[in-house]
Design a protein around this motif. Structure first.
Motif, short mmCIF file in Angstrom:
data_model
loop_
_atom_site.label_atom_id
_atom_site.label_comp_id
_atom_site.label_asym_id
_atom_site.label_seq_id
_atom_site.Cartn_x
_atom_site.Cartn_y
_atom_site.Cartn_z
N PRO A 167 117.25 80.37 0.79
CA PRO A 167 116.64 79.18 0.27
C PRO A 167 117.58 78.52 -0.63
N ASP A 168 117.66 77.26 -0.18
CA ASP A 168 118.71 76.33 -1.19
C ASP A 168 118.19 76.23 -2.58
N LYS A 169 119.05 75.90 -3.42
CA LYS A 169 118.85 75.88 -4.80
C LYS A 169 117.88 75.02 -5.14
N ASN B 194 110.11 96.77 8.48
CA ASN B 194 109.54 96.52 6.99
C ASN B 194 110.52 96.25 5.99
N VAL B 195 111.61 95.39 6.45
CA VAL B 195 112.85 95.03 5.67
C VAL B 195 113.07 93.43 5.78
N ALA B 196 113.38 92.87 4.68
CA ALA B 196 113.67 91.40 4.69
C ALA B 196 114.86 91.37 3.54
N PHE B 197 115.61 90.43 3.74
CA PHE B 197 116.75 90.15 2.73
C PHE B 197 116.84 88.68 2.19
N VAL B 198 116.97 88.51 0.88
CA VAL B 198 116.94 87.17 0.49
C VAL B 198 118.56 86.92 -0.26
N ARG B 199 119.23 86.01 0.21
CA ARG B 199 120.17 85.74 -0.40
C ARG B 199 120.25 84.56 -1.24
#
Ligand SMILES: C[S@@+](CC[C@H](N)C(=O)[O-])C[C@H]1O[C@@H](n2cnc3c(N)ncnc32)[C@H](O)[C@@H]1O
Length: 234
Positions: A21-23, A95-100
């Protein structure tokens, strides 16, 4: 930036388990997954979040061991997240996600009561942070966690740092949180104190953990629950 890095960043944009997601979107509190993680996972299983997940070793290992739960790794470094997300995609781990993103935005990523457990794995100790506002186990971050965690949720910490361990114990005491376990040498004298299921999970070694073990550091583990007051925080 190297060609490899660019290629990996481009690849991450095509991976359905990665969110970047952007700032401004976060500042406007408009992130589309906040409060809607159930729809991404396709179920309402409990969510565990690994903060500062790096390459996501814990997120991935826990997801494989507990298919009835969901796991989200959060880190600001794209190259590290790529390693974890690539494995999740290659091995079709559902069952996995990542958020940068920066962990400071955690309350724009998850809604109240959306998270059931947190792991902090080899967080930067921040010894100069006298006010406790930068350390991921300091009072300011604990307030943020309280806002997104269900009451009675557990926070797990694995660290090599005596400073991080001691200062977290101090924060737990001062904040009147409930300490469940504190072990300052898990692979040494405390190993037999752990249930075999916990031993399996604690045996997972992250990238940084391997570095610290190679120079003889002792690995420490803490588990605690937040004081009830913190669930109403922020
Ligand atoms: C010492 S590394 C540990 C990484 C991994 N957990 C491991 O054990 O190998 C700390 C990680 O936390 C991330 N990190 C530190 N502060 C952060 C912040 N404020 N927001 C997002 N990520 C952060 C860094 O990018 C880095 O990947």
């Amino acid at each position: 930036m190297g060609k490899n890095k660019l290629r990996r960043f481009a690849e991450m944009k095509t991976q359905s388990c990665v969110f970047e997601p952007d700032k401004q979107l976060l500042l406007d509190d408009q992130f589309e997954m906040k409060g809607k993680w159930d729809s991404f996972f396709g179920n309402s299983n409990p969510i565990t979040v690994e903060l500062g997940c790096g390459k996501g070793e814990y997120t991935l290992a826990l997801a494989k061991k507990y298919p009835g739960r969901n796991f989200v790794g959060v880190d600001v470094k794209g190259a590290r997240i790529w390693r974890g997300s690539k494995t999740a995609e290659d091995e079709s781990i559902p069952n996995v996600a990542f958020v940068r993103t920066k962990i400071e935005f955690i309350n724009q990523i998850f809604a109240e009561n959306e998270v059931s457990e947190i792991w902090l794995t080899f967080s930067d100790p921040q010894p100069k942070d006298k006010k406790g506002t930068k350390r991921l186990s300091g009072w300011a971050f604990l307030k943020r966690y309280g806002k997104l965690m269900k009451p009675e949720s557990i926070i797990n910490i694995k660290t090599d740092s005596q400073f991080f361990y001691d200062s977290t114990l101090e924060t737990i005491e001062k904040g009147e949180h409930t300490l469940i376990r504190s072990k300052d040498d898990i692979y040494g004298i405390h190993w037999e104190d752990f249930h075999p299921d916990d031993q399996e999970i604690l045996s997972v070694k992250t990238f940084y953990e391997k570095k610290w073990l190679a120079i003889g550091k002792k690995i420490k583990f803490l588990q605690f629950k937040l004081n009830d007051e913190y669930y109403k925080a922020v």
